[in-house]
Motif scaffolding. Structure first.
Motif, PDB file in Angstrom:
ATOM      1  N   SER A 365       0.831  -1.211   0.000  1.00  0.00           N
ATOM      2  CA  SER A 365       0.000   0.000   0.000  1.00  0.00           C
ATOM      3  C   SER A 365       0.857   1.249   0.000  1.00  0.00           C
ATOM      4  CB  SER A 365      -0.925  -0.009   1.224  1.00  0.00           C
ATOM      5  OG  SER A 365      -1.765  -1.141   1.220  1.00  0.00           O
ATOM      6  N   ARG A 366       1.919   1.242   0.797  1.00  0.00           N
ATOM      7  CA  ARG A 366       2.803   2.423   0.826  1.00  0.00           C
ATOM      8  C   ARG A 366       3.462   2.649  -0.527  1.00  0.00           C
ATOM      9  NH1 ARG A 366       2.925   4.577   5.721  1.00  0.00           N
ATOM     10  NH2 ARG A 366       2.380   3.241   7.507  1.00  0.00           N
ATOM     11  N   SER A 367       3.790   1.570  -1.234  1.00  0.00           N
ATOM     12  CA  SER A 367       4.350   1.745  -2.577  1.00  0.00           C
ATOM     13  C   SER A 367       3.334   2.373  -3.519  1.00  0.00           C
ATOM     14  CB  SER A 367       4.815   0.388  -3.127  1.00  0.00           C
ATOM     15  OG  SER A 367       6.090   0.049  -2.652  1.00  0.00           O
ATOM     16  N   CYS A 368       2.077   1.952  -3.432  1.00  0.00           N
ATOM     17  CA  CYS A 368       1.042   2.552  -4.283  1.00  0.00           C
ATOM     18  C   CYS A 368       0.914   4.048  -4.022  1.00  0.00           C
ATOM     19  CB  CYS A 368      -0.301   1.870  -4.038  1.00  0.00           C
ATOM     20  SG  CYS A 368      -0.404   0.161  -4.612  1.00  0.00           S
ATOM     21  N   VAL A 369       0.880   4.427  -2.741  1.00  0.00           N
ATOM     22  CA  VAL A 369       0.772   5.839  -2.384  1.00  0.00           C
ATOM     23  C   VAL A 369       1.985   6.609  -2.884  1.00  0.00           C
ATOM     24  CG1 VAL A 369       0.681   7.453  -0.449  1.00  0.00           C
ATOM     25  CG2 VAL A 369      -0.667   5.342  -0.368  1.00  0.00           C
ATOM     26  N   THR A 396       2.802  -6.472  -8.756  1.00  0.00           N
ATOM     27  CA  THR A 396       3.100  -7.016 -10.072  1.00  0.00           C
ATOM     28  C   THR A 396       3.161  -5.866 -11.075  1.00  0.00           C
ATOM     29  OG1 THR A 396       0.776  -7.293 -10.668  1.00  0.00           O
ATOM     30  CG2 THR A 396       1.834  -9.119  -9.479  1.00  0.00           C
ATOM     31  N   PRO A 397       3.769  -6.092 -12.247  1.00  0.00           N
ATOM     32  CA  PRO A 397       3.734  -5.045 -13.273  1.00  0.00           C
ATOM     33  C   PRO A 397       2.315  -4.612 -13.610  1.00  0.00           C
ATOM     34  CG  PRO A 397       5.375  -6.683 -13.842  1.00  0.00           C
ATOM     35  CD  PRO A 397       4.649  -7.210 -12.634  1.00  0.00           C
ATOM     36  N   GLY A 398       1.367  -5.557 -13.627  1.00  0.00           N
ATOM     37  CA  GLY A 398      -0.015  -5.199 -13.909  1.00  0.00           C
ATOM     38  C   GLY A 398      -0.594  -4.257 -12.861  1.00  0.00           C
ATOM     39  N   GLU A 399      -0.258  -4.480 -11.599  1.00  0.00           N
ATOM     40  CA  GLU A 399      -0.759  -3.603 -10.536  1.00  0.00           C
ATOM     41  C   GLU A 399      -0.116  -2.220 -10.605  1.00  0.00           C
ATOM     42  OE1 GLU A 399      -1.864  -6.830  -7.050  1.00  0.00           O
ATOM     43  OE2 GLU A 399       0.231  -6.296  -7.363  1.00  0.00           O
ATOM     44  N   ILE A 400       1.164  -2.162 -10.961  1.00  0.00           N
ATOM     45  CA  ILE A 400       1.818  -0.861 -11.128  1.00  0.00           C
ATOM     46  C   ILE A 400       1.167  -0.093 -12.283  1.00  0.00           C
ATOM     47  CG2 ILE A 400       3.994   0.253 -11.789  1.00  0.00           C
ATOM     48  CD1 ILE A 400       5.445  -1.980 -10.262  1.00  0.00           C
ATOM     49  N   LYS A 401       0.837  -0.812 -13.345  1.00  0.00           N
ATOM     50  CA  LYS A 401       0.143  -0.166 -14.469  1.00  0.00           C
ATOM     51  C   LYS A 401      -1.169   0.450 -13.999  1.00  0.00           C
ATOM     52  CE  LYS A 401      -2.145  -2.726 -17.348  1.00  0.00           C
ATOM     53  NZ  LYS A 401      -2.471  -3.702 -18.424  1.00  0.00           N
ATOM     54  N   GLU A 402      -1.924  -0.272 -13.166  1.00  0.00           N
ATOM     55  CA  GLU A 402      -3.196   0.256 -12.680  1.00  0.00           C
ATOM     56  C   GLU A 402      -2.993   1.508 -11.823  1.00  0.00           C
ATOM     57  OE1 GLU A 402      -6.166  -0.669 -13.600  1.00  0.00           O
ATOM     58  OE2 GLU A 402      -5.268  -2.184 -14.917  1.00  0.00           O
ATOM     59  N   VAL A 403      -1.929   1.522 -11.008  1.00  0.00           N
ATOM     60  CA  VAL A 403      -1.630   2.708 -10.198  1.00  0.00           C
ATOM     61  C   VAL A 403      -1.367   3.908 -11.113  1.00  0.00           C
ATOM     62  CG1 VAL A 403       0.038   3.753  -8.620  1.00  0.00           C
ATOM     63  CG2 VAL A 403      -0.759   1.408  -8.222  1.00  0.00           C
ATOM     64  N   LEU A 404      -0.588   3.686 -12.183  1.00  0.00           N
ATOM     65  CA  LEU A 404      -0.258   4.796 -13.081  1.00  0.00           C
ATOM     66  C   LEU A 404      -1.478   5.243 -13.895  1.00  0.00           C
ATOM     67  CD1 LEU A 404       3.293   3.751 -14.347  1.00  0.00           C
ATOM     68  CD2 LEU A 404       2.665   5.180 -12.396  1.00  0.00           C
ATOM     69  N   ASN A 417       2.183  10.002 -18.707  1.00  0.00           N
ATOM     70  CA  ASN A 417       2.926   9.579 -19.892  1.00  0.00           C
ATOM     71  C   ASN A 417       4.410   9.448 -19.582  1.00  0.00           C
ATOM     72  OD1 ASN A 417       3.262   9.075 -22.775  1.00  0.00           O
ATOM     73  ND2 ASN A 417       4.205  11.106 -22.842  1.00  0.00           N
ATOM     74  N   SER A 418       4.958  10.444 -18.902  1.00  0.00           N
ATOM     75  CA  SER A 418       6.377  10.377 -18.512  1.00  0.00           C
ATOM     76  C   SER A 418       6.619   9.240 -17.524  1.00  0.00           C
ATOM     77  CB  SER A 418       6.809  11.712 -17.892  1.00  0.00           C
ATOM     78  OG  SER A 418       6.668  12.772 -18.818  1.00  0.00           O
ATOM     79  N   ALA A 419       5.657   9.055 -16.624  1.00  0.00           N
ATOM     80  CA  ALA A 419       5.804   8.004 -15.623  1.00  0.00           C
ATOM     81  C   ALA A 419       5.801   6.621 -16.263  1.00  0.00           C
ATOM     82  CB  ALA A 419       4.692   8.102 -14.590  1.00  0.00           C
ATOM     83  N   PHE A 420       4.938   6.427 -17.261  1.00  0.00           N
ATOM     84  CA  PHE A 420       4.884   5.129 -17.932  1.00  0.00           C
ATOM     85  C   PHE A 420       6.215   4.811 -18.609  1.00  0.00           C
ATOM     86  CE2 PHE A 420       0.251   4.715 -17.528  1.00  0.00           C
ATOM     87  CZ  PHE A 420       0.120   3.336 -17.442  1.00  0.00           C
ATOM     88  N   LYS A 421       6.861   5.804 -19.197  1.00  0.00           N
ATOM     89  CA  LYS A 421       8.145   5.565 -19.861  1.00  0.00           C
ATOM     90  C   LYS A 421       9.198   5.105 -18.853  1.00  0.00           C
ATOM     91  CE  LYS A 421       7.369   8.969 -23.542  1.00  0.00           C
ATOM     92  NZ  LYS A 421       7.798  10.274 -24.121  1.00  0.00           N
ATOM     93  N   VAL A 422       9.246   5.765 -17.692  1.00  0.00           N
ATOM     94  CA  VAL A 422      10.215   5.387 -16.666  1.00  0.00           C
ATOM     95  C   VAL A 422       9.898   3.992 -16.134  1.00  0.00           C
ATOM     96  CG1 VAL A 422      11.050   5.916 -14.346  1.00  0.00           C
ATOM     97  CG2 VAL A 422      10.698   7.769 -15.994  1.00  0.00           C
ATOM     98  N   GLN A 424       8.154   1.554 -17.471  1.00  0.00           N
ATOM     99  CA  GLN A 424       8.313   0.502 -18.467  1.00  0.00           C
ATOM    100  C   GLN A 424       9.764   0.030 -18.543  1.00  0.00           C
ATOM    101  OE1 GLN A 424       7.654   1.741 -22.567  1.00  0.00           O
ATOM    102  NE2 GLN A 424       6.752  -0.244 -23.066  1.00  0.00           N
ATOM    103  N   GLU A 425      10.705   0.956 -18.498  1.00  0.00           N
ATOM    104  CA  GLU A 425      12.120   0.600 -18.578  1.00  0.00           C
ATOM    105  C   GLU A 425      12.570  -0.162 -17.335  1.00  0.00           C
ATOM    106  OE1 GLU A 425      15.800   0.029 -20.077  1.00  0.00           O
ATOM    107  OE2 GLU A 425      14.033   0.808 -21.115  1.00  0.00           O
ATOM    108  N   VAL A 426      12.135   0.303 -16.170  1.00  0.00           N
ATOM    109  CA  VAL A 426      12.521  -0.361 -14.925  1.00  0.00           C
ATOM    110  C   VAL A 426      11.941  -1.770 -14.875  1.00  0.00           C
ATOM    111  CG1 VAL A 426      12.260  -0.358 -12.420  1.00  0.00           C
ATOM    112  CG2 VAL A 426      12.812   1.763 -13.624  1.00  0.00           C
ATOM    113  N   ILE A 427      10.671  -1.921 -15.232  1.00  0.00           N
ATOM    114  CA  ILE A 427      10.025  -3.240 -15.200  1.00  0.00           C
ATOM    115  C   ILE A 427      10.701  -4.197 -16.167  1.00  0.00           C
ATOM    116  CG2 ILE A 427       7.893  -4.469 -15.772  1.00  0.00           C
ATOM    117  CD1 ILE A 427       6.386  -2.029 -14.602  1.00  0.00           C
ATOM    118  N   ARG A 428      11.071  -3.697 -17.326  1.00  0.00           N
ATOM    119  CA  ARG A 428      11.765  -4.549 -18.295  1.00  0.00           C
ATOM    120  C   ARG A 428      13.095  -5.042 -17.712  1.00  0.00           C
ATOM    121  NH1 ARG A 428      12.202  -1.137 -22.272  1.00  0.00           N
ATOM    122  NH2 ARG A 428      10.259  -1.745 -23.304  1.00  0.00           N
TER     123      ARG A 428
END
Length: 435
Positions: A365-369, A396-404, A417-422, A424-428
């Motif tokens: 939860s703290r990571s989501c916030v 999971t990557p899917g949960e991080i996507k939902e947060v963004l 948009n900027s957050a997704f780029k950052v 995406q690279e880290v998750i990869r």
């Protein structure tokens, strides 16, 4: 199931009912079948008890997040069988359980053998990274590479059936239990406590073990007062599988000759034979002053912060390392100088020791916030390592996507948009299995 009930372990018994009990503890990703080649000989003298880790070998999938938890479950299982005292040998994670037994429950253990073990297995980052890979990709990448970690190349090539058995054994393990075991190994560190292991100990290692090899074995032998080293040539990490005859012979000799007398309940004492003196190389010079072994210094008082509360710095540093990883924290602290050092101390003490360590929210939860707040503030530099932290905290990557996506609604599309780029690279980087 009641929260207070300790889940029992899946086990098997072989050998005479009235013989002393000898426990064989498995490695992460294996089952009790890793000891199949040892049992016929050992069962001639001992009541051999083998167990499976949670979620391994079809065992109930109740994840255990610490070596202490696994040890408690083993003892609860033994208590149910009326087994109070035993010899113990364990491989890798099974060896960690053996060390935990010897340190926390010395009255239960008569003799100890540690195989492919270490007082600290790699680094916490390595095991948390493995957990991220399993959470994202399942166990197949770990299963496919297990023979490379467990066996020498020659053995794997000559024994395709055993190699396939190893892959299938990992592949059928419960992923949640495997991840929890990785967390247990990440947190395990008894380097400072080895001198308190008071039972006769055999430390056994394969000469070609690249996971926990001869260097780790020598650390154990140097630290445990009554320990002996055996290096098995031509073997890697799963020594009992690769060199079964040699391992069996060493275990029979050790447990036949090194079985500590039982705890005396009438005196409250246990007879411990004097440990052999180990030579210590030192520079020439006057002999050091003797230190009286009976004198124990009083513990230093815990540092106090304002208001009389314990200083949260140490707790904060521990949480900061667990969430961000040792490499990141070491780099941040190493770069601190007279100008920025106070800020690093402030962040560790208050952000990590006061806020991240509060019990009101779990780390997921703290990571989501935190991710949402960083998107809102446009703090892309910090977003990257907090995406990495979120993966290690169980998202999971899917949960991080939902947060963004949620942040895109409330913080704005350009920021997301900027957050997704950052992200995406880290998750990869974090979720791509090593080949």
């Amino acid at each position: 199931m009641s929260e207070k009930q300790t889940p029992a372990l899946q086990y098997r018994l072989d050998g005479p009912d009235d013989a002393p009990v000898l426990i064989l503890g498995p490695s992460l990703g294996t089952t009790w079948h890793m000891w199949d080649r040892q049992v016929p000989e050992l069962a001639k003298q001992w009541r051999v008890f083998r167990f499976d880790l949670p979620g391994h070998g079809g065992a109930p999938a109740y994840p255990a997040g610490s070596v202490g938890d696994l040890t408690d479950r083993l003892l609860a299982t033994l208590d149910g069988l009326g087994v109070q005292r035993f010899g113990y040998t364990g491989c890798a994670l099974g060896g960690a359980i053996g060390l935990e037994l010897a340190l926390r429950h010395p009255e239960r253990i008569a003799s100890l053998a540690l195989i492919a073990a270490s007082p600290r297995f790699g680094t916490p980052d390595e095991f948390r990274q493995r957990g991220v890979i399993v959470r994202t990709n399942g166990l197949d990448p770990i299963a496919r590479t297990s023979p490379d970690r467990w066996f020498t190349g020659g053995f794997a090539a000559a024994q395709p059936a055993i190699t396939d058995w190893a892959v299938q054994m990992v592949r059928t393990t419960d992923p949640g239990c495997y991840i929890a075991a990785c967390e247990a190994l990440a947190a395990f560190d008894v380097r400072a406590e080895l001198a308190h292991v008071g039972v006769p100990t055999l430390v056994l290692v394969g000469s070609d073990d690249q996971v926990t090899g001869p260097a780790e074995a020598r650390t154990l032998v140097a630290g445990i007062p009554d320990a002996r080293l055996a290096v098995v040539p031509g073997a890697s990490h799963l020594v009992p599988v690769e060199q079964p005859a040699a391992v069996t012979d060493l275990l029979v000799r050790h447990f036949s000759t090194a079985w500590q007398p039982a705890y005396d309940s009438t005196t409250g004492q246990i007879a411990i034979p004097a440990a052999p003196v180990k030579p210590v190389l030192a520079a020439a010079g006057p002999p050091p002053q003797a230190v009286p072994i009976a004198e124990i210094a009083p513990p230093a008082p815990a540092p106090q912060a304002l208001g009389g509360r314990p200083d949260p710095y140490d707790a904060g540093l521990k949480v900061r390392r667990e969430v961000l990883g040792d490499a990141h924290v070491d780099r941040a602290l190493a770069q601190a100088d007279e100008f920025s050092g106070d800020f690093q101390e402030f962040v560790t003490r208050y952000a990590w020791g006061e806020i991240w360590d509060r019990p009101g929210l779990d780390r997921r939860s703290r990571s989501c916030v935190t991710l949402t707040a960083l998107v809102a503030g446009g703090h892309l530099d910090e977003l990257g390592f907090h995406v990495r932290a979120a993966l290690r905290n169980g998202l999971t990557p899917g949960e991080i996507k939902e947060v963004l996506l949620q942040a895109a609604v409330y913080c704005g599309v350009p920021a997301a948009n900027s957050a997704f780029k950052v992200a995406q690279e880290v998750i990869r980087e974090e979720t791509t299995p090593e080949e």
